[in-house]
Design a protein around this motif. Structure first.
Motif, PDB file in Angstrom:
ATOM      1  N   TRP A   8       4.354   0.099   1.583  1.00 56.61           N
ATOM      2  CA  TRP A   8       4.153  -0.513   2.903  1.00 56.61           C
ATOM      3  C   TRP A   8       3.564  -1.906   2.729  1.00 56.61           C
ATOM      4  CZ3 TRP A   8      -0.837  -0.115   6.002  1.00 56.61           C
ATOM      5  CH2 TRP A   8      -0.701  -0.761   7.251  1.00 56.61           C
ATOM      6  N   TYR A   9       4.271  -2.904   3.249  1.00 55.39           N
ATOM      7  CA  TYR A   9       3.811  -4.287   3.190  1.00 55.39           C
ATOM      8  C   TYR A   9       3.467  -4.735   4.620  1.00 55.39           C
ATOM      9  CZ  TYR A   9       5.868  -4.357  -1.488  1.00 55.39           C
ATOM     10  OH  TYR A   9       6.179  -4.092  -2.800  1.00 55.39           O
ATOM     11  N   PRO A  10       2.214  -4.638   5.007  1.00 59.34           N
ATOM     12  CA  PRO A  10       1.830  -5.032   6.375  1.00 59.34           C
ATOM     13  C   PRO A  10       2.068  -6.518   6.614  1.00 59.34           C
ATOM     14  CG  PRO A  10       0.084  -3.790   5.279  1.00 59.34           C
ATOM     15  CD  PRO A  10       1.063  -4.181   4.229  1.00 59.34           C
ATOM     16  N   GLU A  11       2.310  -6.851   7.875  1.00 55.20           N
ATOM     17  CA  GLU A  11       2.454  -8.249   8.251  1.00 55.20           C
ATOM     18  C   GLU A  11       1.070  -8.909   8.252  1.00 55.20           C
ATOM     19  OE1 GLU A  11       5.227  -9.858   8.653  1.00 55.20           O
ATOM     20  OE2 GLU A  11       6.470  -8.053   8.354  1.00 55.20           O
ATOM     21  N   ASP A  32     -11.493   5.575  -2.577  1.00 52.74           N
ATOM     22  CA  ASP A  32     -11.127   4.197  -2.276  1.00 52.74           C
ATOM     23  C   ASP A  32     -11.201   3.921  -0.783  1.00 52.74           C
ATOM     24  OD1 ASP A  32     -10.869   3.612  -4.885  1.00 52.74           O
ATOM     25  OD2 ASP A  32      -8.700   3.382  -4.901  1.00 52.74           O
ATOM     26  N   ARG A  33     -10.997   4.934   0.041  1.00 53.22           N
ATOM     27  CA  ARG A  33     -11.188   4.761   1.475  1.00 53.22           C
ATOM     28  C   ARG A  33     -12.615   4.280   1.751  1.00 53.22           C
ATOM     29  NH1 ARG A  33      -9.176   6.885   6.397  1.00 53.22           N
ATOM     30  NH2 ARG A  33      -7.583   8.066   5.251  1.00 53.22           N
ATOM     31  N   PHE A  38      -6.434   1.148   9.953  1.00 51.88           N
ATOM     32  CA  PHE A  38      -5.563   0.594   8.909  1.00 51.88           C
ATOM     33  C   PHE A  38      -5.482   1.556   7.721  1.00 51.88           C
ATOM     34  CE2 PHE A  38      -4.632  -1.852   5.124  1.00 51.88           C
ATOM     35  CZ  PHE A  38      -3.606  -2.692   5.521  1.00 51.88           C
ATOM     36  N   LEU A  39      -6.606   2.154   7.352  1.00 47.51           N
ATOM     37  CA  LEU A  39      -6.626   3.079   6.219  1.00 47.51           C
ATOM     38  C   LEU A  39      -5.800   4.324   6.515  1.00 47.51           C
ATOM     39  CD1 LEU A  39     -10.393   2.774   5.231  1.00 47.51           C
ATOM     40  CD2 LEU A  39      -8.426   1.711   4.129  1.00 47.51           C
ATOM     41  N   ASP A  40      -5.849   4.805   7.753  1.00 45.86           N
ATOM     42  CA  ASP A  40      -5.024   5.963   8.117  1.00 45.86           C
ATOM     43  C   ASP A  40      -3.547   5.645   7.926  1.00 45.86           C
ATOM     44  OD1 ASP A  40      -7.293   7.370   8.794  1.00 45.86           O
ATOM     45  OD2 ASP A  40      -7.182   6.837  10.926  1.00 45.86           O
ATOM     46  N   LYS A  41      -3.154   4.473   8.347  1.00 47.59           N
ATOM     47  CA  LYS A  41      -1.758   4.068   8.210  1.00 47.59           C
ATOM     48  C   LYS A  41      -1.396   3.774   6.756  1.00 47.59           C
ATOM     49  CE  LYS A  41       1.619   1.004  10.396  1.00 47.59           C
ATOM     50  NZ  LYS A  41       1.829  -0.080  11.393  1.00 47.59           N
ATOM     51  N   MET A  42      -2.359   3.243   6.043  1.00 51.62           N
ATOM     52  CA  MET A  42      -2.154   2.864   4.639  1.00 51.62           C
ATOM     53  C   MET A  42      -1.813   4.072   3.773  1.00 51.62           C
ATOM     54  SD  MET A  42      -5.157   1.180   2.341  1.00 51.62           S
ATOM     55  CE  MET A  42      -5.524   1.757   0.694  1.00 51.62           C
ATOM     56  N   PHE A  43      -2.492   5.194   3.999  1.00 52.22           N
ATOM     57  CA  PHE A  43      -2.271   6.375   3.165  1.00 52.22           C
ATOM     58  C   PHE A  43      -1.167   7.277   3.705  1.00 52.22           C
ATOM     59  CE2 PHE A  43      -6.840   5.568   1.932  1.00 52.22           C
ATOM     60  CZ  PHE A  43      -6.523   5.104   0.664  1.00 52.22           C
ATOM     61  N   GLU A  44      -0.473   6.831   4.770  1.00 52.00           N
ATOM     62  CA  GLU A  44       0.674   7.583   5.266  1.00 52.00           C
ATOM     63  C   GLU A  44       1.938   7.240   4.483  1.00 52.00           C
ATOM     64  OE1 GLU A  44       1.048   6.708   9.376  1.00 52.00           O
ATOM     65  OE2 GLU A  44      -0.628   7.987  10.017  1.00 52.00           O
ATOM     66  N   SER A  45       1.953   6.092   3.851  1.00 53.31           N
ATOM     67  CA  SER A  45       3.145   5.638   3.128  1.00 53.31           C
ATOM     68  C   SER A  45       3.340   6.436   1.855  1.00 53.31           C
ATOM     69  CB  SER A  45       3.017   4.146   2.792  1.00 53.31           C
ATOM     70  OG  SER A  45       2.865   3.388   3.971  1.00 53.31           O
ATOM     71  N   GLN A  46       4.545   6.942   1.639  1.00 56.88           N
ATOM     72  CA  GLN A  46       4.864   7.692   0.437  1.00 56.88           C
ATOM     73  C   GLN A  46       4.827   6.780  -0.791  1.00 56.88           C
ATOM     74  OE1 GLN A  46       5.316  11.018   0.274  1.00 56.88           O
ATOM     75  NE2 GLN A  46       4.822  11.048   2.469  1.00 56.88           N
ATOM     76  N   PHE A  90       0.839  -1.201   0.000  1.00 61.28           N
ATOM     77  CA  PHE A  90       0.000   0.000   0.000  1.00 61.28           C
ATOM     78  C   PHE A  90       0.874   1.251   0.000  1.00 61.28           C
ATOM     79  CE2 PHE A  90      -2.122  -3.454   2.175  1.00 61.28           C
ATOM     80  CZ  PHE A  90      -3.403  -3.442   1.659  1.00 61.28           C
ATOM     81  N   HIS A  91       0.325   2.355  -0.567  1.00 58.24           N
ATOM     82  CA  HIS A  91       1.009   3.652  -0.525  1.00 58.24           C
ATOM     83  C   HIS A  91       0.019   4.759  -0.854  1.00 58.24           C
ATOM     84  CE1 HIS A  91       0.917   4.140  -4.887  1.00 58.24           C
ATOM     85  NE2 HIS A  91       1.397   2.920  -5.023  1.00 58.24           N
ATOM     86  N   GLN A  92       0.471   5.992  -0.678  1.00 56.24           N
ATOM     87  CA  GLN A  92      -0.353   7.134  -1.076  1.00 56.24           C
ATOM     88  C   GLN A  92      -0.562   7.117  -2.584  1.00 56.24           C
ATOM     89  OE1 GLN A  92       1.638  10.680   0.202  1.00 56.24           O
ATOM     90  NE2 GLN A  92       1.132  10.398   2.373  1.00 56.24           N
ATOM     91  N   TYR A  93      -1.628   7.765  -3.016  1.00 61.36           N
ATOM     92  CA  TYR A  93      -1.930   7.790  -4.447  1.00 61.36           C
ATOM     93  C   TYR A  93      -1.118   8.869  -5.148  1.00 61.36           C
ATOM     94  CZ  TYR A  93      -5.856   4.588  -3.882  1.00 61.36           C
ATOM     95  OH  TYR A  93      -6.633   3.493  -3.624  1.00 61.36           O
ATOM     96  N   ARG A  94      -0.855   8.621  -6.417  1.00 65.40           N
ATOM     97  CA  ARG A  94      -0.167   9.582  -7.269  1.00 65.40           C
ATOM     98  C   ARG A  94      -0.618   9.364  -8.703  1.00 65.40           C
ATOM     99  NH1 ARG A  94       5.866   6.741  -7.509  1.00 65.40           N
ATOM    100  NH2 ARG A  94       5.179   4.774  -8.437  1.00 65.40           N
ATOM    101  N   ILE A  95      -0.360  10.362  -9.559  1.00 69.90           N
ATOM    102  CA  ILE A  95      -0.666  10.230 -10.985  1.00 69.90           C
ATOM    103  C   ILE A  95       0.588   9.730 -11.678  1.00 69.90           C
ATOM    104  CG2 ILE A  95      -1.338  11.445 -13.085  1.00 69.90           C
ATOM    105  CD1 ILE A  95      -2.837  13.435 -11.359  1.00 69.90           C
ATOM    106  N   ASP A  96       0.512   8.544 -12.239  1.00 66.64           N
ATOM    107  CA  ASP A  96       1.659   7.929 -12.904  1.00 66.64           C
ATOM    108  C   ASP A  96       1.167   7.268 -14.179  1.00 66.64           C
ATOM    109  OD1 ASP A  96       4.099   6.938 -13.536  1.00 66.64           O
ATOM    110  OD2 ASP A  96       4.094   5.315 -12.063  1.00 66.64           O
ATOM    111  N   ALA A  97       0.949   8.110 -15.235  1.00 68.81           N
ATOM    112  CA  ALA A  97       0.397   7.601 -16.496  1.00 68.81           C
ATOM    113  C   ALA A  97       1.107   8.253 -17.668  1.00 68.81           C
ATOM    114  CB  ALA A  97      -1.104   7.886 -16.572  1.00 68.81           C
TER     115      ALA A  97
END
Length: 307
Positions: free
Chosen positions: A284-287, A258-259, A271-279, A235-242
């Motif tokens: 982020w690969y949760p256990e 998506d939230r 979990f969603l709060d932590k999920m969107f903190e990743s650059q 998981f990571h924050q969203y970005r435009i990559d096209a």
């Protein structure tokens, strides 16, 4: 009056010298003839999706004559006729008016000259280009059935058109019960389409290797969400990559959309709060215990990557 070559030459020479009178030179030799030229150009315009590329030299020569040589003849004759009228009548207004009209006419003629040139340009094969793009995108992913026909393996990038491809595959394999995901992401809109398709068909999702970025939105659409031994979700924050323009795209707005999808699927808010903190550059690969506790994964399968 019988028209012959000598009569035509005298007529052309007479206008060039301004001898036809201002009204005739302006309304007939300029306005009427110019309108006829423009009407003819519209008349001979190629049909839609056609062009005059094979006759480029002829078209450009005609444009040079009608929009170049002929217009110069028209303009010079009108100016000289206007000047002669001004000298004999004492009124300069016709001279100024004629000059203003000729300036406007010049830009009008230039527009039609460029238009004539465009007629000689090859018409792009939009259908062919679109087909080529679709084929190029289709090479970046695959959706193939497992030997028992009860699963479809979606492997590769989530490209435009992949949702339609999955729907087509589901019609061809009606016994499919789950989608095996192996993707590092792609188009978020297609990811939502895949997620909705999976949910609407009551299918399960399974990850045996890696499902990261937009792929996790697809994964969350599963009724039962399974993670095999050795599998991982990223998981990571969203970005435009096209490599194409994405109009009105706002990564933060897409995250919120998506939230809501994750929340509707029972995923914990923490979990969603932590999920969107990743650059975006720091996946982020949760256990596994964390994924189960947050209700992202609902079941752990005994499968391994080499099965």
């Amino acid at each position: 009056m019988v028209w012959n070559i000598h009569t035509v030459v005298r007529y052309l020479t007479g206008h060039w010298r301004g001898e036809h009178g201002f009204a005739w030179s302006f309304w007939i030799n300029l306005v009427l003839i110019r309108i006829l030229v423009l009407v003819l150009q519209e008349w001979f315009r190629p049909e839609k999706r056609q062009d005059f590329h094979e006759h480029q030299v002829l078209v450009l020569l005609l444009a040079l004559f009608f929009h170049g040589i002929l217009f110069v003849w028209q303009a010079v004759g009108v100016i000289r006729a206007a000047e002669l009228y001004g000298r004999t009548s004492g009124y300069m207004a016709p001279v100024w008016g004629a000059q203003l009209v000729l300036v406007v006419a010049f830009f009008w003629v230039m527009t039609y000259t460029i238009d004539a040139w465009h007629m000689t340009r090859p018409v792009p094969d939009n259908l062919g280009i679109q087909s080529a793009l679709q084929a190029e995108r289709a090479e970046k992913y695959s959706i193939e059935p497992t030997p028992d026909g009860r699963s479809l393996t979606l492997n590769g990038s989530l490209e435009l058109g992949i949702t339609g491809h999955l729907k087509h595959r589901l019609k061809s394999y009606p016994d499919v019960k789950q989608i095996i995901l192996a993707s590092t992401g792609g188009n978020i809109y297609q990811a939502r389409g895949l997620s909705n398709t999976i949910r609407q068909n009551g299918l399960n999702t399974l990850v045996m290797s890696e499902c990261s970025s937009a792929c996790t939105t697809v994964f969350i659409g599963g009724i039962k969400r399974q993670l095999a031994s050795g599998g991982k979700l990223g998981f990571h924050q969203y970005r435009i990559d096209a490599d194409y323009a994405v109009l009105n795209a706002d990564p933060l707005r897409e995250q919120e959309r998506d939230r809501a999808i994750f929340l509707q699927s029972g995923v914990a808010a923490w979990f969603l709060d932590k999920m969107f903190e990743s650059q975006p550059s720091d996946m982020w690969y949760p256990e596994l215990p964390e994924l189960i506790d947050a209700h992202v994964v609902t079941d752990v399968t005994p499968y391994t990557n080499d099965q």
